[in-house]
Motif scaffolding. Structure first.
Motif, PDB file in Angstrom:
ATOM      1  N   LEU A 147       5.426  12.759 -68.928  1.00 13.45           N
ATOM      2  CA  LEU A 147       5.994  13.518 -67.802  1.00 13.45           C
ATOM      3  C   LEU A 147       5.417  12.913 -66.543  1.00 13.45           C
ATOM      4  O   LEU A 147       4.200  12.946 -66.318  1.00 13.45           O
ATOM      5  N   ILE A 148       6.264  12.335 -65.695  1.00 16.18           N
ATOM      6  CA  ILE A 148       5.770  11.634 -64.512  1.00 16.18           C
ATOM      7  C   ILE A 148       6.523  12.108 -63.281  1.00 16.18           C
ATOM      8  O   ILE A 148       7.753  12.193 -63.260  1.00 16.18           O
ATOM      9  N   GLY A 149       5.735  12.486 -62.251  1.00 15.93           N
ATOM     10  CA  GLY A 149       6.305  12.932 -60.987  1.00 15.93           C
ATOM     11  C   GLY A 149       5.443  12.443 -59.849  1.00 15.93           C
ATOM     12  O   GLY A 149       4.735  11.441 -59.974  1.00 15.93           O
ATOM     13  N   GLY A 150       5.470  13.149 -58.749  1.00 14.27           N
ATOM     14  CA  GLY A 150       4.687  12.734 -57.590  1.00 14.27           C
ATOM     15  C   GLY A 150       4.051  13.923 -56.915  1.00 14.27           C
ATOM     16  O   GLY A 150       4.484  15.064 -57.092  1.00 14.27           O
ATOM     17  N   CYS A 151       3.006  13.638 -56.129  1.00 17.41           N
ATOM     18  CA  CYS A 151       2.334  14.693 -55.378  1.00 17.41           C
ATOM     19  C   CYS A 151       2.341  14.313 -53.899  1.00 17.41           C
ATOM     20  O   CYS A 151       3.325  13.759 -53.416  1.00 17.41           O
ATOM     21  N   CYS A 152       1.276  14.563 -53.180  1.00 20.86           N
ATOM     22  CA  CYS A 152       1.264  14.431 -51.722  1.00 20.86           C
ATOM     23  C   CYS A 152       1.768  13.060 -51.261  1.00 20.86           C
ATOM     24  O   CYS A 152       1.338  12.020 -51.762  1.00 20.86           O
ATOM     25  N   GLY A 153       2.666  13.083 -50.301  1.00 25.29           N
ATOM     26  CA  GLY A 153       3.187  11.850 -49.726  1.00 25.29           C
ATOM     27  C   GLY A 153       4.417  11.314 -50.413  1.00 25.29           C
ATOM     28  O   GLY A 153       5.080  10.418 -49.887  1.00 25.29           O
ATOM     29  N   THR A 154       4.738  11.835 -51.599  1.00 25.20           N
ATOM     30  CA  THR A 154       5.919  11.321 -52.307  1.00 25.20           C
ATOM     31  C   THR A 154       7.183  12.026 -51.827  1.00 25.20           C
ATOM     32  O   THR A 154       7.154  13.162 -51.374  1.00 25.20           O
ATOM     33  N   THR A 155       8.297  11.321 -51.964  1.00 23.62           N
ATOM     34  CA  THR A 155       9.597  11.788 -51.497  1.00 23.62           C
ATOM     35  C   THR A 155      10.632  11.499 -52.581  1.00 23.62           C
ATOM     36  O   THR A 155      10.326  10.851 -53.595  1.00 23.62           O
ATOM     37  N   PRO A 156      11.867  11.929 -52.404  1.00 24.69           N
ATOM     38  CA  PRO A 156      12.906  11.568 -53.378  1.00 24.69           C
ATOM     39  C   PRO A 156      13.025  10.065 -53.606  1.00 24.69           C
ATOM     40  O   PRO A 156      13.381   9.632 -54.708  1.00 24.69           O
ATOM     41  N   LYS A 157      12.713   9.256 -52.595  1.00 31.29           N
ATOM     42  CA  LYS A 157      12.789   7.806 -52.781  1.00 31.29           C
ATOM     43  C   LYS A 157      11.765   7.324 -53.810  1.00 31.29           C
ATOM     44  O   LYS A 157      12.052   6.401 -54.593  1.00 31.29           O
TER      45      LYS A 157
END
Length: 616
Positions: free
Chosen positions: A262-272
């Motif tokens: 399961l991979i996503g993003g946290c602070c500073g990440t955007t849809p790009k």
């Protein structure tokens, strides 16, 4: 088919940061409240992540709990904000993405800021709202404190069989701030019932991948990672994240190789950023084997012949021990201070304690004076350390400096607030409480910094803590004392006591403890001094009898000093058969008064020994 079934078969893409996008559009207020006042903004962000390839989105509820919402006067809106968040996420998902109810951690660097009982109450309130709205699973994220995460995970697992993702957050590669290796922490979370375990926040992809290199594939749970975009920069009063989305495309494959499903993003990440990872992971087949790298940490124990003397807690257990406080001067020039220190050494004290800007008033650095008396006079310095004047970075630097100078005796205290001192507008830092500072020093003794990073050496601090018996409810003060023992305190130093009855009460209240206590005694110098201490100094109370005795000689400075010494001697007499430790506080650098009291103690001790031999 549910989320866990999907994770069993393939890598799943999650969303990125919510707050980053809101912040970039000029929103600088409670992000969670926007679920009510600006629902369309939250909805559009969810939709943007799904369009970018996210198959899992999280509710905008990271800080939607009683404690954090209370900062905005929104503590009564916990249910409505959480309900609205779930409904917005579901509206965006349209059964195309799983909706996770997010609950963020409360503790950060200050472990004492929120009690476990408050964490439990706050967590349950938010948890039940999210479960009642039928989220597809729970995301427990940004937990620096493993104790907190284990506590809330156990509650959540008992209340639901929905998937639970449990994320720790690291300051340093591969280790939690309490020194627990990441692999061990994730294994504990798996044992407590987490379905997915992993990391989010604080670290960018590079350091998060390095941390995961040391983590084996879980036997039952799955691994997850939500890295920050990068380390933040600070420009014109705003935090800015620089990393471009192409970098996330490159690192997505590395996360896959570490077993992340399961991979996503946290602070500073955007849809790009999410789109970049999704495009990189065209092969969603998860790895089922990996080579785990072993990290070898070397921590040495320094031995120093100069510090061969036993610690004060051992000394006071075996014999009478006298330590004396001599405040660093408020003005430049230390001739009188050194004169007093030399006289006290000749009187045979065990240590000279040096306050840390007592009463929030600037004084010559106690570390500087401690080094001078240690090296020039051969006196053992006991350095007070307050939480008031240094942030977490400064406190650790200060401790490393003391260790480097060979100063091992410290007193950990909160410190008087700045508003009572010479500069009431100065900032009181208080990153840590006295409890946290004691824990920090204990962790240094284990060779670890606050973030869990190895220091290369173990310090050898003897940790003193403050004990204030001058309170209405002594049992509550003893409870604080016991908590400090649990945090790592080796012995205690009390506020000055001015009542023989109080000394006896302290003995009765603490006789069940093995931890030594030095009873504080400070001679009075005048009636005005007595009135000031009684009425204006927190933690000090004088009896009516003592104030009357000092008032009777108010116009005679010499007689006032004699009376102050006489009162102190009677207090010493009360201490003598109950406590081995006596802590003398020198008033206004009038060291000759303290010297007389030190000699009095030694004479009493010698007389007692002679009687023992005589009646032997």
């Amino acid at each position: 088919m549910g989320l866990l079934e999907d994770l069993q078969e393939r890598i799943v893409i999650a969303d990125g940061a919510m707050g980053t996008l809101l912040y970039s559009h000029g929103v600088d207020r409670c992000f969670e409240e926007l679920n009510l006042s600006k629902p369309e903004d939250i909805l559009h962000i969810h939709e943007a992540y799904i369009a970018a390839g996210a198959e899992v989105i999280q509710t905008n509820t990271y800080g939607a709990n009683y404690v954090k919402l209370a900062r905005y006067g929104l503590e009564d809106e916990v249910p409505s904000i959480n309900r609205a968040a779930v409904r917005l996420a579901k509206q965006a998902a349209k059964n195309k993405a799983y909706v996770l109810g997010t609950i963020g951690g409360l503790r950060s660097i200050n472990k004492s800021a929120v009690s476990i009982d408050e964490i439990k109450r706050t967590f349950r309130e938010q948890l039940f709202v999210l479960l009642n709205e039928d989220v597809d699973g729970l995301l427990l994220e940004t937990y620096y404190d493993l104790e907190e995460l284990k506590t809330v995970l156990a509650i959540a697992r008992k209340e639901t069989d929905k998937p639970i993702i449990a994320h720790v957050t690291l300051h340093e590669v591969g280790v939690l701030q309490d020194g627990t290796p990441l692999a061990e922490a994730l294994a504990q979370l798996e044992q407590l019932g987490a379905d997915v375990v992993g990391l989010n926040c604080r670290l960018g992809p590079y350091h998060m991948i390095r941390s995961l290199e040391e983590v084996p594939l879980p036997s039952k749970a799955f691994l997850s990672a939500y890295p920050n975009a990068s380390l933040p920069d600070y420009r014109d009063g705003r935090l800015v994240y620089e990393t471009n989305a192409d970098y996330f495309k490159e690192t997505a494959l590395a996360f896959r190789e570490q077993g992340v499903r399961l991979i996503g993003g946290c602070c500073g990440t955007t849809p790009k950023h999410i789109e970049a990872m999704a495009s990189a992971l065209t092969d969603r087949t998860p790895v089922k084997e990996k080579v785990v790298q072993q990290r070898h940490i070397s921590i040495s124990v320094q031995t120093n012949e100069q510090n061969a003397a036993p610690p004060l807690q051992d000394i006071v257990r075996k014999r009478r021990s006298v330590i004396v406080e001599l405040d660093p001067p408020k003005k430049l020039g230390i001739a009188k201070f050194l004169e007093g220190a030399k006289a006290l050494k000749e009187a045979n004290i065990d240590a000279l304690t040096l306050a840390d800007n007592s009463l929030a008033t600037p004084r010559i650095s106690n570390m500087a004076l401690g080094t001078i008396v240690k090296e020039q006079l051969g006196i053992r310095p006991l350095i007070h350390i307050t939480c008031r004047d240094r942030n977490l970075i400064g406190l650790q630097s200060h401790l490393m400096g003391l260790h480097t100078l060979g100063i091992t005796d410290v007193l950990a205290i909160t410190g008087d607030p700045s508003k009572i001192g010479d500069f009431p507008g100065a900032t009181s830092v208080y990153d840590l409480s006295s409890f946290d500072l004691i824990r920090l020093i204990r962790q240094f003794n284990e060779g670890l910094s606050y973030s869990g990073k190895p220091l290369g050496q173990k310090t050898n601090f003897s940790i003193a803590a403050a004990f204030n018996p001058n309170v209405r409810h002594l049992d509550k003060a003893v409870e604080r004392l016991e908590k400090k023992i649990q945090c790592g305190a080796h012995y205690f130093i009390t506020q000055p006591l001015y009542s023989e009855q109080k000394i006896e009460e302290v003995y009765e209240a603490t006789k069940h403890l093995d931890t030594p206590i030095y009873i504080g005694i400070m001679p009075l110098v005048s009636a005005r001094n007595a009135d000031f201490l009684h009425h204006e100094v927190p933690g000090i109370t004088l009896s009516d009898e003592i104030r009357s005795r000092m008032a009777a000689c108010a116009n005679d400075p010499v007689q006032s000093a004699r009376e102050g010494i006489a009162i102190a001697k009677s207090l010493i007499d009360a201490v003598f058969d109950l406590f081995n430790g006596i802590y003398l506080i020198t008033p206004f650098l009038r060291y000759e008064m303290t010297v007389e009291l030190v000699r009095y103690i030694h004479e009493k001790e010698q007389a007692a020994q002679e009687r023992e031999v005589l009646h032997g």
